[in-house]
Every structure is written in structure tokens, then in C-alpha cells.
Design a protein around this motif. Structure first.
Motif, short mmCIF file in Angstrom:
data_model
loop_
_atom_site.label_atom_id
_atom_site.label_comp_id
_atom_site.label_asym_id
_atom_site.label_seq_id
_atom_site.Cartn_x
_atom_site.Cartn_y
_atom_site.Cartn_z
N ASP A 55 0.85 -1.18 0.00
CA ASP A 55 0.00 0.00 0.00
C ASP A 55 0.89 1.24 0.00
OD1 ASP A 55 1.02 -0.04 2.56
OD2 ASP A 55 -0.91 0.21 3.56
N ARG A 56 0.27 2.42 0.09
CA ARG A 56 1.04 3.67 -0.02
C ARG A 56 2.11 3.78 1.05
NH1 ARG A 56 -0.59 9.61 1.27
NH2 ARG A 56 0.93 10.70 0.00
N ASP A 57 1.75 3.50 2.31
CA ASP A 57 2.73 3.60 3.40
C ASP A 57 3.84 2.56 3.24
OD1 ASP A 57 1.35 5.72 4.49
OD2 ASP A 57 0.16 4.45 5.85
N GLY A 58 3.44 1.37 2.81
CA GLY A 58 4.42 0.31 2.62
C GLY A 58 5.40 0.64 1.50
N ARG A 59 4.90 1.30 0.46
CA ARG A 59 5.76 1.69 -0.64
C ARG A 59 6.80 2.71 -0.17
NH1 ARG A 59 1.51 2.29 -5.73
NH2 ARG A 59 1.18 0.05 -5.96
N SER A 60 6.34 3.68 0.62
CA SER A 60 7.26 4.68 1.15
C SER A 60 8.32 4.03 2.02
CB SER A 60 6.50 5.73 1.96
OG SER A 60 5.59 6.42 1.13
N ALA A 61 7.90 3.08 2.85
CA ALA A 61 8.85 2.38 3.72
C ALA A 61 9.87 1.60 2.88
CB ALA A 61 8.10 1.44 4.67
N LEU A 62 9.41 0.97 1.82
CA LEU A 62 10.31 0.21 0.94
C LEU A 62 11.35 1.14 0.32
CD1 LEU A 62 11.10 -2.36 -0.68
CD2 LEU A 62 9.43 -1.62 -2.38
N LEU A 63 10.89 2.28 -0.19
CA LEU A 63 11.82 3.22 -0.82
C LEU A 63 12.85 3.74 0.18
CD1 LEU A 63 9.39 5.28 -3.08
CD2 LEU A 63 10.97 3.47 -3.77
N ARG A 64 12.40 4.03 1.42
CA ARG A 64 13.34 4.48 2.44
C ARG A 64 14.34 3.39 2.79
NH1 ARG A 64 8.70 6.70 4.55
NH2 ARG A 64 8.48 5.01 6.05
#
Length: 151
Positions: A55-64
Motif C-alpha cells: 500500500d502507499r505507506d508500505g511503498r514509502s517504507a520500501l523506498l526508504r
């Protein structure tokens, strides 16, 4: 307490998310030139698949976590759509040359060298023939006088 210095301990976060004591501070100097990261096709495909599942939050966490930007994901998607990532899985560099191709190249180079040698030899033979004819004319005295030279 005048003149008393206490040692400062720093912590550093490691992969396991646990803080450990570090005896020396990190080097504050920035390298003269940053090194460019290169990602394998397998890595790009794995990250794209994981990115799409989240999801959106998970994508951000992956990128970080991976230290990536959304522009990388966009570029990798474009590469995937164009079929470029499937072709990147092989070995890098020029494909190994076929033995026959190498032999053809070698023979063509040898042919060119031999043709050049033949052209030089023909020129030498032509000059020798003309010189021989001239010397024969001089020896028999049948050479025409040039520029007033006596016979």
C-alpha cells in the motif's frame, strides 16, 4: 569541574534495528566524488514486484529502506514495459565471437596485407624494368642526348 572531559559515546543503527556503541565518531568528510549505484535486472524486478504489492505507506517504507526514489521506480517500470529488463539478465559485455568469425577476420586482414605487399612488389618490379632498360640504352650508346650531354 574545571578541565574535566568526558568521553562521548555515539550509537549507530545497524540492520537488525539495534543500537550499538561506537567508540569513534563517523568521518564527517564527504567523498570527493560519489559512486553511482548500479542495480541488477533481478534486483529491479524484485523491487518492482514488492513495490506493487504494498500500500502507499508500505511503498514509502520500501523506498526508504532501499534508499530509492520514486523516479527510479518509474524508470524501471518503463524499462519493464519496453522489455529491457528481461534482456539485462545475461552476462555483460560483448558476446563471445564464433571461432569461424574470428578466422574470417584474420584471413581478411592477412589478405589485405598480402595485397598491399603485392602492390609494392609490382611497383619495385616496374621501377627495376625501367632502370634496366635505361642502363641497357646507356651501355649500347643508343640513348638520346639529354640537355646537351655528349654521347
Amino acid at each position: 569541574m574545571k578541565g574535566t572531559h568526558t568521553a562521548m559515546l555515539m550509537t549507530n543503527v545497524v540492520a537488525g534495528r539495534h543500537a550499538v556503541l561506537v567508540s569513534e565518531p563517523a568521518e564527517p568528510e564527504v567523498p570527493e566524488r560519489a559512486t553511482r549505484r548500479v542495480f541488477s535486472a533481478q534486483y529491479k524486478l524484485r523491487i518492482l514486484a514488492e513495490y506493487e504489492r504494498r500500500d502507499r505507506d508500505g511503498r514509502s517504507a520500501l523506498l526508504r529502506r532501499e534508499g530509492l526514489y520514486t523516479s527510479s521506480i518509474s524508470e524501471w517500470r518503463r524499462q519493464l514495459e519496453e522489455g529491457a529488463l528481461q534482456g539485462l539478465g545475461g552476462t555483460r559485455g560483448r558476446p563471445p565471437a564464433d571461432q569461424r568469425d574470428r578466422e574470417v577476420v584474420r584471413l581478411r586482414q592477412e589478405n589485405a596485407r598480402l595485397q598491399s605487399d603485392l602492390a609494392k612488389a609490382k611497383r619495385v618490379i616496374d621501377v627495376q624494368r625501367k632502370l634496366s632498360a635505361l642502363l641497357e640504352q646507356l651501355a649500347t650508346g643508343s640513348a638520346e642526348p639529354n640537355g646537351g650531354e655528349p654521347k
